[in-house]
Design an enzyme around this catalytic site. Structure first.
Site, PDB file in Angstrom:
ATOM      1  N   SER A 124       0.832  -1.196   0.000  1.00 28.63           N
ATOM      2  CA  SER A 124       0.000   0.000   0.000  1.00 28.63           C
ATOM      3  C   SER A 124       0.868   1.248   0.000  1.00 28.63           C
ATOM      4  CB  SER A 124      -0.848  -0.023   1.279  1.00 28.63           C
ATOM      5  OG  SER A 124      -1.372   1.248   1.547  1.00 28.63           O
ATOM      6  N   TYR A 149      -1.768  -0.994  10.912  1.00 26.07           N
ATOM      7  CA  TYR A 149      -2.047  -1.597   9.601  1.00 26.07           C
ATOM      8  C   TYR A 149      -0.933  -1.261   8.619  1.00 26.07           C
ATOM      9  CZ  TYR A 149      -3.587  -1.236   4.798  1.00 26.07           C
ATOM     10  OH  TYR A 149      -3.622  -1.289   3.435  1.00 26.07           O
ATOM     11  N   LYS A 153       2.291  -3.613   6.595  1.00 23.78           N
ATOM     12  CA  LYS A 153       2.676  -3.617   5.168  1.00 23.78           C
ATOM     13  C   LYS A 153       4.184  -3.348   5.039  1.00 23.78           C
ATOM     14  CE  LYS A 153      -1.413  -4.316   3.432  1.00 23.78           C
ATOM     15  NZ  LYS A 153      -1.728  -5.622   2.866  1.00 23.78           N
TER      16      LYS A 153
HETATM   17  N1  UFG Z   1     -12.417  11.320   4.009  1.00 21.42           N
HETATM   18  C1  UFG Z   1     -13.412  12.170   4.436  1.00 21.42           C
HETATM   19  N2  UFG Z   1     -14.515  11.645   5.011  1.00 21.42           N
HETATM   20  C2  UFG Z   1     -14.703  10.309   5.191  1.00 21.42           C
HETATM   21  C3  UFG Z   1     -13.675   9.433   4.740  1.00 21.42           C
HETATM   22  C4  UFG Z   1     -12.552   9.970   4.163  1.00 21.42           C
HETATM   23  O1  UFG Z   1     -13.290  13.395   4.301  1.00 21.42           O
HETATM   24  O2  UFG Z   1     -15.729   9.896   5.746  1.00 21.42           O
HETATM   25  C5  UFG Z   1     -11.224  11.863   3.344  1.00 21.42           C
HETATM   26  C6  UFG Z   1      -9.927  11.612   4.086  1.00 21.42           C
HETATM   27  O3  UFG Z   1      -9.679  12.607   5.034  1.00 21.42           O
HETATM   28  C7  UFG Z   1      -8.933  11.607   2.935  1.00 21.42           C
HETATM   29  C8  UFG Z   1      -9.727  11.022   1.760  1.00 21.42           C
HETATM   30  O4  UFG Z   1     -11.081  11.215   2.092  1.00 21.42           O
HETATM   31  O5  UFG Z   1      -8.535  12.907   2.603  1.00 21.42           O
HETATM   32  C9  UFG Z   1      -9.488   9.549   1.527  1.00 21.42           C
HETATM   33  O6  UFG Z   1      -9.699   8.823   2.733  1.00 21.42           O
HETATM   34  P1  UFG Z   1      -9.803   7.230   2.765  1.00 21.42           P
HETATM   35  O7  UFG Z   1     -10.092   6.848   4.188  1.00 21.42           O
HETATM   36  O8  UFG Z   1     -10.751   6.756   1.732  1.00 21.42           O
HETATM   37  O9  UFG Z   1      -8.354   6.761   2.305  1.00 21.42           O
HETATM   38  P2  UFG Z   1      -6.930   7.049   2.957  1.00 21.42           P
HETATM   39  O10 UFG Z   1      -6.127   7.720   1.885  1.00 21.42           O
HETATM   40  O11 UFG Z   1      -6.994   7.681   4.262  1.00 21.42           O
HETATM   41  O12 UFG Z   1      -6.427   5.552   3.201  1.00 21.42           O
HETATM   42  C10 UFG Z   1      -6.317   4.689   2.106  1.00 21.42           C
HETATM   43  C11 UFG Z   1      -6.564   3.246   2.528  1.00 21.42           C
HETATM   44  C12 UFG Z   1      -5.465   2.728   3.369  1.00 21.42           C
HETATM   45  C13 UFG Z   1      -4.135   3.033   2.770  1.00 21.42           C
HETATM   46  C14 UFG Z   1      -4.008   4.509   2.451  1.00 21.42           C
HETATM   47  C15 UFG Z   1      -2.699   4.861   1.798  1.00 21.42           C
HETATM   48  O13 UFG Z   1      -7.765   3.134   3.261  1.00 21.42           O
HETATM   49  O14 UFG Z   1      -5.614   1.341   3.446  1.00 21.42           O
HETATM   50  O15 UFG Z   1      -5.066   4.857   1.565  1.00 21.42           O
HETATM   51  O16 UFG Z   1      -2.610   4.297   0.567  1.00 21.42           O
HETATM   52  F1  UFG Z   1      -3.176   2.690   3.647  1.00 21.42           F
END
Ligand code: UFG
Length: 333
Positions: A124, A149, A153
């Site tokens: 990831s 998590y 990785k």
């Molecule tokens: N976000 C919101 N509201 C929500 C959910 C997310 O505003 O309810 C925002 C987050 O702050 C972020 C973006 O949307 O800016 C993406 O968030 P995600 O939770 O969808 O994804 P992340 O980038 O935080 O995490 C993902 C995967 C992980 C991985 C990571 C890095 O979930 O498994 O990318 O690759 F580790």
């Protein structure tokens, strides 16, 4: 020869199973349904009109794995089994380290015993921590992961590097996924997180389908074009296809350890995603701005050119495809 897929009933594993079957590969799925459903296996068969062997086995069960390797003619392993919820991992670090790391080690030990040495690992972009600059290349610094998590990785990547150093007849591909979204175009399989989703797209879909009231956007004061977080969203079918290309690479080279970013190279903000989803589906996504989520970073997107050059792979689906297909799955299921 068979390709063994651990976690093959899960989100990325099931989409990759379909691509493998479409490429006339024999597959064997191992899953214990800890975060997936049995019905997915039937859907894979329905979509591909092909059959495959399945074992309901926990991949930490060395004896059971050993038997699977004895009974079959396995050429390569793709490891999708693993816990993946960032928030949960901070509450249950021991379970995460045990499941992800012990599972990977068990699998590798059994592979070694049976002299099966082609391994494709679901890593990831989380291993890059808070990137110093974007786009992120495979040479960018790794480490300083922000949750257990992500650390699993990072550690498994290190284990694979050490393993390869000890015996360079291994053939290993580490695939660093950016943000997988969307689902198969049939709408028959997709992402189904248990409980309230943590990730953006599954949350948006639930708001659009009115099972959740509104989206909370975690901060609009980041140093990005509209203040909301920027990510590299990639359609899961494109991602699945990247695994086929990685497998072909391992078959062609026959020895080596390769690391690839699998992303589109484009960064979209949370507000971009909301707008794209509304445009693609005609559904409204009400939202409110709330505080930043601890551990979140401002910007993360890939430089995917290494995979393009060495694997001849490129993400092809658009943001609109990602939104449409995510919605199709929810409205069909
Ligand atoms: N976000 C919101 N509201 C929500 C959910 C997310 O505003 O309810 C925002 C987050 O702050 C972020 C973006 O949307 O800016 C993406 O968030 P995600 O939770 O969808 O994804 P992340 O980038 O935080 O995490 C993902 C995967 C992980 C991985 C990571 C890095 O979930 O498994 O990318 O690759 F580790």
């Amino acid at each position: 020869m068979d390709i063994l897929i651990t976690g093959g009933a899960g989100y990325i594993g099931s989409h990759t199973a379909i691509e493998l079957l479409n490429n006339k590969r024999n597959i064997i799925i191992v899953d214990n349904f800890s975060n997936s459903k049995k019905e997915v296996l039937e859907k894979i068969k329905e979509i591909t009109k092909k059959d495959f062997k399945f074992y309901e086995v926990d991949y930490k069960n060395e004896k059971a794995l050993d038997k699977i390797f004895e009974e079959n003619n396995i050429e390569a392993v793709m490891n999708f089994a693993g816990y993946k919820a960032v928030g949960e991992s901070t509450q249950k670090p021991l379970e995460y380290y045990e499941n992800n790391i012990t599972g990977a080690i068990t699998l590798l030990k059994v592979m070694k015993k049976h002299n099966v040495k082609k391994f494709i690992f679901s890593s990831s972009a989380t291993v890059y921590g808070n990137p110093e600059k974007v786009p992120i290349t495979e040479e960018s610094k790794t480490g300083e992961t922000t949750n257990p998590y992500g650390t699993t990785k990072l550690y498994i990547e290190q284990i694979l590097k050490d393993l390869y150093k000890s015996d360079n007849t291994w053939d290993i591909a580490i695939l660093r996924y950016f943000n997988p979204v969307g689902s198969h175009e049939s709408g028959l399989i997709g992402e189904e997180p248990n409980g309230i989703p943590n990730n953006l797209m599954p949350y948006i879909v639930r708001v659009a389908s009115k099972s959740l009231k509104e989206l909370s956007i975690f901060g609009n004061d980041y140093d990005t074009k509209d203040g909301t977080g920027v990510r590299d969203y990639i359609h899961v079918v494109d991602l699945a296809k990247g695994h086929i290309k990685a497998l072909e690479k391992l078959e062609k080279e026959n020895q080596g350890l390769y690391i690839y970013n699998l992303g589109t190279g484009k960064g979209y903000s949370v507000l971009d995603m909301v707008k794209a989803f509304e445009k693609a589906t005609g559904q409204k996504v009400p939202y409110k701005i709330v505080d930043r989520r601890p551990g979140d970073i401002a910007i993360c997107y890939s430089d995917p050119s290494k995979a393009q050059k060495e694997l001849n792979w490129k993400a092809e689906k658009t943001l609109i495809d990602m939104c449409k297909d995510s919605w199709k799955y929810i409205t069909r299921s």
